[in-house]
Design a protein around this motif. Sequence first.
Motif, short mmCIF file in Angstrom:
data_model
loop_
_atom_site.label_atom_id
_atom_site.label_comp_id
_atom_site.label_asym_id
_atom_site.label_seq_id
_atom_site.Cartn_x
_atom_site.Cartn_y
_atom_site.Cartn_z
N GLU A 43 16.86 31.94 12.27
CA GLU A 43 16.39 31.63 13.63
C GLU A 43 16.91 30.28 14.13
OE1 GLU A 43 12.16 31.95 13.44
OE2 GLU A 43 12.17 34.16 13.57
N ASN A 44 17.25 29.41 13.21
CA ASN A 44 17.68 28.06 13.60
C ASN A 44 19.16 27.79 13.30
OD1 ASN A 44 15.06 26.43 14.42
ND2 ASN A 44 14.51 27.74 12.69
N ASN A 45 19.87 28.87 13.05
CA ASN A 45 21.32 28.77 12.88
C ASN A 45 21.70 27.78 11.78
OD1 ASN A 45 23.97 29.47 13.43
ND2 ASN A 45 24.24 27.88 14.99
N THR A 46 21.01 27.92 10.64
CA THR A 46 21.31 27.05 9.51
C THR A 46 21.26 27.89 8.24
OG1 THR A 46 20.71 25.00 8.37
CG2 THR A 46 18.88 26.36 9.20
N THR A 47 21.21 27.26 7.09
CA THR A 47 21.21 27.99 5.83
C THR A 47 19.99 27.63 4.99
OG1 THR A 47 22.48 26.29 4.68
CG2 THR A 47 23.74 28.00 5.82
N VAL A 48 19.63 28.52 4.08
CA VAL A 48 18.50 28.29 3.18
C VAL A 48 18.76 27.07 2.31
CG1 VAL A 48 17.21 29.23 1.22
CG2 VAL A 48 17.78 30.71 3.14
N SER A 49 19.98 26.95 1.79
CA SER A 49 20.31 25.82 0.91
C SER A 49 20.22 24.49 1.66
CB SER A 49 21.71 26.01 0.33
OG SER A 49 22.68 26.07 1.37
N SER A 50 20.58 24.50 2.97
CA SER A 50 20.49 23.27 3.75
C SER A 50 19.03 22.85 3.93
CB SER A 50 21.14 23.48 5.12
OG SER A 50 20.99 22.33 5.92
N ILE A 51 18.16 23.83 4.26
CA ILE A 51 16.72 23.52 4.43
C ILE A 51 16.13 23.05 3.10
CG2 ILE A 51 14.47 24.48 5.00
CD1 ILE A 51 15.86 26.41 6.87
N GLN A 52 16.51 23.71 2.00
CA GLN A 52 16.00 23.33 0.68
C GLN A 52 16.40 21.91 0.34
OE1 GLN A 52 17.64 25.57 -2.57
NE2 GLN A 52 16.01 24.98 -3.99
N ILE A 60 12.32 27.99 -3.19
CA ILE A 60 12.58 28.41 -1.81
C ILE A 60 11.68 29.56 -1.39
CG2 ILE A 60 14.98 27.68 -1.93
CD1 ILE A 60 15.77 30.59 -2.33
N HIS A 61 10.99 30.17 -2.32
CA HIS A 61 10.08 31.27 -1.99
C HIS A 61 8.64 30.80 -1.81
CE1 HIS A 61 13.35 34.00 -2.88
NE2 HIS A 61 13.50 33.44 -4.09
N LEU A 62 8.41 29.47 -1.93
CA LEU A 62 7.06 28.95 -1.86
C LEU A 62 6.95 27.97 -0.71
CD1 LEU A 62 4.28 29.00 -3.21
CD2 LEU A 62 5.02 27.09 -4.65
N ILE A 63 6.58 28.47 0.48
CA ILE A 63 6.29 27.64 1.65
C ILE A 63 4.93 28.06 2.20
CG2 ILE A 63 8.68 27.16 2.26
CD1 ILE A 63 8.56 29.41 4.28
N PHE A 64 4.28 27.16 2.95
CA PHE A 64 2.90 27.39 3.38
C PHE A 64 2.77 27.31 4.89
CE2 PHE A 64 3.06 25.25 -0.73
CZ PHE A 64 2.38 26.16 -1.55
N PRO A 65 1.88 28.11 5.46
CA PRO A 65 1.61 28.01 6.91
C PRO A 65 1.17 26.59 7.25
CG PRO A 65 0.66 30.02 6.05
CD PRO A 65 1.11 29.23 4.85
N VAL A 70 12.14 20.17 7.86
CA VAL A 70 13.22 19.55 8.62
C VAL A 70 14.40 20.53 8.69
CG1 VAL A 70 14.89 17.65 8.71
CG2 VAL A 70 12.54 17.23 7.93
N ILE A 71 14.90 20.73 9.90
CA ILE A 71 16.03 21.65 10.13
C ILE A 71 17.22 20.83 10.62
CG2 ILE A 71 16.83 23.69 11.36
CD1 ILE A 71 14.53 24.20 9.47
#
Length: 204
Positions: A43-52, A60-65, A70-71
């Motif tokens: 949705e933010n035109n980036t990558t999982v590794s960049s956010i991590q 990377i599978h453990l995030i909370f509401p 940071v994107i």
Amino acid sequence: MKFNKVALSIACAAGFTVAGAAAANADTVMVKSGDTLSQIADENNTTVSSIQSLNSLQNIHLIFPGQKLVINTNNGDAAASTQQSAQTTQQASQQQITQQASQQQTTQQQTTQQASQQQTMQTTQQAVASSSEQAARDWIASRESGGSYTAQNGNYYGKYQLSRAYLGGDYSAENQERVANSYVLNRYGSWANAKAHWLQNGWY
């Protein structure tokens, strides 16, 4: 998702810090229930590794509401730049192919032109040679018989004053021409050479 700008030196509310260089021109995303890191990255035109990397996530599978991530919004620009670079490379390659094809076509045209010029030169040379041969043959016929196919001088007969044995009893104009050509080419190689011999010796 809620976005708000974070400064270069501000730490994220989730308890992790962001490197100053990476945090510049970055946005934060509030994690909602059901969100995944992959979905947020898309949705933010980036990558999982960049956010991590930006958020020092261990899993990377453990995030909370309610968690703020940071994107790096510069990824979109980087992707656009990469795409533009690829397009530029492709255009340059296509231009090179077109240029090579044009050069090849030019070379082929030059080769064809040279072949045509060579053929024209050969045709001209043949025409000149043929004209010269005809002139030499006519000159000899004029000296030998005045150009008459029925002229006689003892054992010699016809336009070129060939011996009757050469003519084989056939005194037709066609046979005289054929035998004369054969005689001259076999003995002198050309009528021009035969004429040169005649001029030196008075006969051929």
